[in-house]
Scaffold this active site. Structure first.
Site, short mmCIF file in Angstrom:
data_model
loop_
_atom_site.label_atom_id
_atom_site.label_comp_id
_atom_site.label_asym_id
_atom_site.label_seq_id
_atom_site.Cartn_x
_atom_site.Cartn_y
_atom_site.Cartn_z
N PHE A 11 0.84 -1.20 0.00
CA PHE A 11 0.00 0.00 0.00
C PHE A 11 0.88 1.26 0.00
O PHE A 11 0.86 2.05 -0.95
CB PHE A 11 -0.92 -0.10 1.22
CG PHE A 11 -1.64 1.15 1.61
CD1 PHE A 11 -2.35 1.89 0.68
CD2 PHE A 11 -1.65 1.56 2.95
CE1 PHE A 11 -3.04 3.03 1.07
CE2 PHE A 11 -2.33 2.68 3.34
CZ PHE A 11 -3.02 3.43 2.39
N ASP A 31 9.94 -6.60 -3.49
CA ASP A 31 8.81 -7.12 -2.73
C ASP A 31 8.76 -8.63 -2.95
O ASP A 31 9.18 -9.12 -4.00
CB ASP A 31 7.49 -6.48 -3.22
CG ASP A 31 6.42 -6.45 -2.13
OD1 ASP A 31 5.95 -5.37 -1.79
OD2 ASP A 31 6.04 -7.54 -1.64
N THR A 35 2.36 -9.80 1.51
CA THR A 35 1.14 -9.01 1.72
C THR A 35 0.95 -7.95 0.64
O THR A 35 -0.14 -7.42 0.48
CB THR A 35 1.12 -8.33 3.12
OG1 THR A 35 2.28 -7.51 3.25
CG2 THR A 35 1.06 -9.36 4.23
N TYR A 62 21.35 -8.63 -2.87
CA TYR A 62 22.33 -7.90 -3.67
C TYR A 62 21.59 -6.98 -4.63
O TYR A 62 20.68 -7.42 -5.33
CB TYR A 62 23.22 -8.87 -4.45
CG TYR A 62 24.10 -8.16 -5.44
CD1 TYR A 62 25.25 -7.48 -5.01
CD2 TYR A 62 23.77 -8.12 -6.80
CE1 TYR A 62 26.04 -6.80 -5.91
CE2 TYR A 62 24.57 -7.43 -7.71
CZ TYR A 62 25.70 -6.78 -7.25
OH TYR A 62 26.48 -6.08 -8.15
N LYS A 91 11.11 -11.35 11.50
CA LYS A 91 12.31 -11.41 10.67
C LYS A 91 12.48 -10.15 9.81
O LYS A 91 13.58 -9.62 9.69
CB LYS A 91 12.29 -12.66 9.78
CG LYS A 91 12.61 -13.93 10.56
CD LYS A 91 12.48 -15.17 9.71
CE LYS A 91 13.68 -15.39 8.83
NZ LYS A 91 13.59 -16.72 8.14
N TYR A 145 5.12 -7.56 16.09
CA TYR A 145 5.25 -6.36 15.25
C TYR A 145 5.90 -5.23 16.04
O TYR A 145 6.89 -4.63 15.60
CB TYR A 145 3.86 -5.94 14.77
CG TYR A 145 3.84 -4.77 13.81
CD1 TYR A 145 4.42 -4.87 12.55
CD2 TYR A 145 3.19 -3.59 14.15
CE1 TYR A 145 4.37 -3.81 11.65
CE2 TYR A 145 3.13 -2.53 13.25
CZ TYR A 145 3.72 -2.63 12.01
OH TYR A 145 3.66 -1.58 11.13
N ARG A 186 -7.78 -4.41 8.48
CA ARG A 186 -7.74 -3.12 9.17
C ARG A 186 -9.12 -2.49 9.20
O ARG A 186 -9.99 -2.83 8.40
CB ARG A 186 -6.79 -2.18 8.46
CG ARG A 186 -5.36 -2.51 8.71
CD ARG A 186 -4.58 -1.69 7.75
NE ARG A 186 -3.19 -1.69 8.09
CZ ARG A 186 -2.23 -1.58 7.19
NH1 ARG A 186 -2.52 -1.45 5.92
NH2 ARG A 186 -0.99 -1.57 7.57
N1 UDP Z 1 -11.46 -2.62 14.43
C1 UDP Z 1 -12.83 -2.80 14.46
N2 UDP Z 1 -13.41 -3.56 13.49
C2 UDP Z 1 -12.71 -4.12 12.47
C3 UDP Z 1 -11.31 -3.93 12.43
C4 UDP Z 1 -10.72 -3.17 13.43
O1 UDP Z 1 -13.52 -2.31 15.35
O2 UDP Z 1 -13.33 -4.79 11.62
C5 UDP Z 1 -10.85 -1.79 15.47
C6 UDP Z 1 -9.67 -2.43 16.17
O3 UDP Z 1 -10.09 -3.22 17.27
C7 UDP Z 1 -8.89 -1.22 16.60
C8 UDP Z 1 -9.15 -0.19 15.51
O4 UDP Z 1 -10.34 -0.64 14.85
O5 UDP Z 1 -9.38 -0.70 17.82
C9 UDP Z 1 -8.04 -0.07 14.49
O6 UDP Z 1 -7.72 -1.35 14.06
P1 UDP Z 1 -6.70 -1.64 12.87
O7 UDP Z 1 -6.69 -3.13 12.67
O8 UDP Z 1 -7.05 -0.83 11.68
O9 UDP Z 1 -5.26 -1.15 13.34
P2 UDP Z 1 -4.55 -0.79 14.72
O10 UDP Z 1 -4.70 0.68 14.84
O11 UDP Z 1 -5.21 -1.52 15.86
O12 UDP Z 1 -3.16 -1.23 14.51
#
Ligand code: UDP
Length: 317
Positions: A11, A31, A35, A62, A91, A145, A186
């Site tokens: 992205f 890449d 993902t 390289y 990793k 992470y 996300r």
């Molecule tokens: N979240 C949510 N529903 C979803 C996906 C994420 O409510 O379908 C919430 C998640 O629990 C978090 C926030 O949205 O509180 C952001 O989540 P994301 O996975 O985007 O990234 P984070 O900021 O947690 O790394």
């Protein structure tokens, strides 16, 4: 300039490649498509100043020819991805960063690390300035992470101090926009894809947790300026306007006009309760601040996901 970008089919990596090309620079994209996706770079493949290498930066790498910059953007970056790929995530943050730094040292190139607001963990200071050391659970599900990125910052500073490499560290806060993977898990991509497909919109917890959402064009502009004008200390780049997850769900419902119901699911372990960047440093040093309002950015992102309608990429994981 000629720069190497790892995670180039991701992205952010794909948008960043375009930013360098637009200013007349040459880009070597790297890449392994764990993902990232070939569709994100298909339009760049014929470009005379763009070349692409399919490779895993966590392995010995390289790169032929001179380089002026090495920008390390490769990593699984959504919570679901790094839960599924915990070892690869560790990793690429550790061995991958070491390899990318080694290339920068050998080529006398500037090194740029894509770090994250996750280094602050579930923050006890709000909003988060760069001086905050964070509140991270090293052995929790997100530790793979968070700790990999914290290690990446440490080894970047070590190469800067010990080897004199010219380095940058950006701490990226929640960023969204076209070319997010539809099912990356996300919150912005999930909500929009669910809304477009008429699936229930899944709020985790009660939706009172907050995030601050930065549109990709703003994020990439901040990153580009940090690469050119910044210094070695970590810099937050993100949008300081904070929303609850519930508010975001309402914005997506409003902008898509969906009939999808909103449902509530359990909050994942160690999910940060709040997150908002203090961007004083970026404002002062780079003269940068985000411009795109979340409604506008969400609308543009919806348009992108509409173009993927019917694609296998929209299928559930
Ligand atoms: N979240 C949510 N529903 C979803 C996906 C994420 O409510 O379908 C919430 C998640 O629990 C978090 C926030 O949205 O509180 C952001 O989540 P994301 O996975 O985007 O990234 P984070 O900021 O947690 O790394």
């Amino acid at each position: 300039m000629r720069v190497l970008i790892t995670g180039a089919a991701g992205f952010l990596g794909s948008h960043l490649s375009e930013r360098f090309l637009a200013d007349g620079h040459s880009v070597v994209g790297l890449d392994n498509f764990v993902t990232g996706h070939p569709d994100n770079i298909a339009h760049l493949l014929g470009h005379e100043r763009y070349s692409f290498v399919r490779h895993n930066i966590s392995e010995y790498t390289y790169v032929a020819g001179d380089l002026d910059g090495v920008l390390h953007f490769a990593s699984p970056a959504s919570p679901i991805d790094y839960l599924e790929l915990p070892i690869q995530t560790l990793k690429v943050g550790s061995l991958g960063t070491h390899n990318a730094l080694g290339i920068a040292l050998a080529k006398k190139a500037r090194f740029f690390l894509a770090s994250t607001s996750e280094v602050y963990g579930d923050p006890l200071v709000h909003p988060q300035p760069e001086s905050y050391w964070g509140n991270v659970n090293p052995i929790g599900p997100r530790g793979v992470y968070d700790e990999a990125k914290r290690f990446a910052e440490a080894i970047t500073m070590a190469y800067h101090r010990y080897h004199g490499v010219d380095t940058r560290i950006v701490r990226i806060f929640n960023t969204y926009g076209p070319r997010m993977r539809p099912r990356d898990g996300r919150v912005v991509s999930n909500f929009i894809v669910q809304a477009l497909l008429g699936e229930p919109i899944t709020i985790y917890g009660d939706g009172s947790q907050t995030r601050s959402f930065c549109y990709v064009d703003d994020e990439v502009e901040g990153i580009y300026r940090l690469f050119l004008q910044g210094d070695a200390m970590p810099t937050n780049i993100g949008n300081p306007v904070e929303y609850t997850v519930k508010q975001l769900a309402e914005i997506v419902v409003e902008q898509t006009g969906t009939k999808s119901p909103i449902i509530f699911k359990p909050l994942p372990e160690d999910d940060p309760k709040v997150r908002q960047p203090d961007i004083t440093r970026a404002r002062t040093m780079l003269g940068w601040e985000p411009k795109v309002d979340v409604r506008d950015g969400v609308r543009r992102t919806i348009e992108y996901f509409r173009t993927l309608a019917g694609s296998s990429r929209m299928a559930p994981r």
